[in-house]
Scaffold this motif. Structure first.
Motif, PDB file in Angstrom:
ATOM      1  N   ASN A   2      27.316   7.208  50.694  1.00  0.00           N
ATOM      2  CA  ASN A   2      28.068   7.657  49.675  1.00  0.00           C
ATOM      3  C   ASN A   2      26.643   7.787  48.673  1.00  0.00           C
ATOM      4  N   TYR A  54      28.027   8.435  42.452  1.00  0.00           N
ATOM      5  CA  TYR A  54      28.319   9.115  40.940  1.00  0.00           C
ATOM      6  C   TYR A  54      27.201   9.600  40.221  1.00  0.00           C
ATOM      7  N   PHE A 113      30.108  13.312  37.888  1.00  0.00           N
ATOM      8  CA  PHE A 113      31.392  14.037  39.210  1.00  0.00           C
ATOM      9  C   PHE A 113      30.500  12.670  40.203  1.00  0.00           C
ATOM     10  N   MET A 114      31.881  12.333  40.617  1.00  0.00           N
ATOM     11  CA  MET A 114      31.757  10.815  41.702  1.00  0.00           C
ATOM     12  C   MET A 114      33.399  11.622  43.066  1.00  0.00           C
ATOM     13  N   PRO A 115      32.723  10.445  44.113  1.00  0.00           N
ATOM     14  CA  PRO A 115      33.839  10.454  44.949  1.00  0.00           C
ATOM     15  C   PRO A 115      35.225  10.565  44.714  1.00  0.00           C
ATOM     16  N   TYR A 116      36.550  10.426  44.200  1.00  0.00           N
ATOM     17  CA  TYR A 116      37.578   9.281  44.323  1.00  0.00           C
ATOM     18  C   TYR A 116      38.071   9.269  45.578  1.00  0.00           C
ATOM     19  N   VAL A 144      36.727   8.557  50.435  1.00  0.00           N
ATOM     20  CA  VAL A 144      35.996   8.810  51.129  1.00  0.00           C
ATOM     21  C   VAL A 144      36.836   8.018  52.112  1.00  0.00           C
ATOM     22  N   THR A 155      37.945  14.758  45.744  1.00  0.00           N
ATOM     23  CA  THR A 155      36.036  14.466  44.907  1.00  0.00           C
ATOM     24  C   THR A 155      36.682  14.934  43.661  1.00  0.00           C
ATOM     25  N   GLN A 156      36.117  14.597  42.772  1.00  0.00           N
ATOM     26  CA  GLN A 156      36.295  15.021  41.418  1.00  0.00           C
ATOM     27  C   GLN A 156      35.039  15.479  40.473  1.00  0.00           C
ATOM     28  N   MET A 212      40.117  17.852  40.630  1.00  0.00           N
ATOM     29  CA  MET A 212      39.906  16.867  42.199  1.00  0.00           C
ATOM     30  C   MET A 212      40.536  18.119  42.833  1.00  0.00           C
ATOM     31  N   GLY A 262      39.786  18.772  47.549  1.00  0.00           N
ATOM     32  CA  GLY A 262      39.071  18.630  48.876  1.00  0.00           C
ATOM     33  C   GLY A 262      40.734  18.477  49.810  1.00  0.00           C
TER      34      GLY A 262
END
Length: 375
Positions: A61, A64, A81-84, A86, A123-124, A146, A148
């Protein structure tokens, strides 16, 4: 990346070489002439095991992408930008059911398989600002957007065509805004000793989302749209303290809590429990001015204990981490590598255990952009 190797501590970490987006009050630690950019990627292996089965899965992944810019002497901003979250899992089991028969007939059984799987993620992006509101006191805030989709599946398949197979799919679509606030108080004494106290907070927030359930039996699908199902993001509290000696040794401790017990999940507030985490982290650099490159390396180690938000799960969850920072030519730019091990276990009668090995590599670049040369 740096804080990941220190047990994920963040509340009281204040360093001009780190973009600490977990506590926005830390942005003002940046040099007033320095622009920073940080990107991190990870690879992870998860191993699931029960008393009678086991499986493993690899995953990679983007962790960030963040940047930080000073806004004068007392203010700074950051964006990223980063995943909240997965989602990616799959497990199942096979068994048999006894089929009703006439009294004079022998027992009859039918074999079946049941599997559970999920995919997707949330994602956020964020924008944060911080300012020194008083001497040795910094206040900051992040605003997040956020979005997705998260899909969960449950499949039931029978070995005999006389029985109908079934699939139940739930789809959660998310589009929402939330905020985090941070505060840090810091002081330097005897020139080489720095102490910082930090606090971070998020309000409980109704999750802007749509929830849909689909049930498929053979070739017939029934859709249950239920936009009235409410989901909440829990209130978040984080408090910590850190001590730094001579900008070479940092020791920090964090305590965080998320109030899942008061957050709605499918219109209910009785299905989850609060989560707690205590973490300890250490960072050490032998001599930042040495001609020997090995003396300028950053060595980091961390550990944490935490629980699950699932009720009735007396889980033994812990994590340990180790990392190294490799300085580049610039005194601020650095390549970081972190190795983590996390253990999740439960005694809910399933004897379920998950072991996670994760390698994170990040590159943090710092450049002097706002310095005016004298002619």
């Amino acid at each position: 990346g740096q804080l990941r190797s220190m047990g994920d501590i963040s509340a009281a970490i204040r360093n001009n070489r780190i973009i600490n987006f977990a506590n926005p009050a830390a942005y003002t630690a940046t040099d007033s002439t320095t622009f920073m950019f940080d990107i991190g990627v990870s690879g992870m292996y998860s191993h699931f095991r029960t008393s009678d089965a086991s499986s493993g899965k690899w995953n990679a992944n983007l962790e960030y992408i963040t940047l930080q810019v000073p806004l004068g002497r007392y203010f700074a901003m950051s964006a990223g930008f980063m995943p909240y979250t997965v989602v990616g899992y799959k497990f199942g089991f096979s068994d048999s059911l006894q089929v009703p028969t006439e009294p004079h007939q022998s027992d009859r059984y039918i074999n079946y398989s049941q599997s559970f799987s999920g995919d997707g993620g949330i994602t956020q992006i964020y924008l944060g600002v911080a300012g020194e509101i008083a001497k040795h006191v910094s206040l900051g805030a992040n605003i997040y957007y956020m979005w997705g989709n998260v899909n969960n599946y449950r499949d039931l398949t029978f070995a005999s065509s006389l029985y109908e197979s079934e699939r139940v799919q739930s789809i959660l679509h998310v589009s929402t805004v939330r905020a985090r606030f941070g505060l840090q108080a810091y002081h330097t004494f005897a020139k080489k000793h720095n102490v910082t106290l930090g606090f971070a907070y998020e309000f409980k927030k109704k999750l802007g989302s749509d929830f849909t359930k689909l049930e498929t039996i053979q070739n017939d699908t029934i859709v249950y749209p239920n936009s009235n199902n409410r989901f909440d993001l829990p209130a978040y509290y984080g408090v910590g303290a850190s001590y730094t000696y001579d900008n070479r040794l940092t020791i920090g401790v964090d305590y965080t809590m998320q109030q899942w017990s008061k957050a709605m999940y499918e219109n209910r507030v009785d299905s989850l429990q609060d989560t707690y985490q205590i973490a300890l982290g250490v960072s050490y650099q032998h001599n930042p001015f040495s001609r020997k490159y090995v003396d300028r390396l950053y060595w980091r180690v961390g550990a944490k204990l935490y629980n699950s938000y699932l009720k009735n799960q007396n889980a033994s969850n812990f994590g340990i981490s180790f990392g190294v920072g490799l300085p580049l030519r610039s005194s601020i730019s650095m390549i970081n590598a972190t190795m983590e091990y996390n253990h999740h276990g439960t005694d809910m009668g399933m004897n379920l255990r998950e072991d996670i090995f994760k390698l994170t590599v990040s590159a943090c670049f710092g450049e002097t952009w706002f310095f005016k040369r004298k002619i």
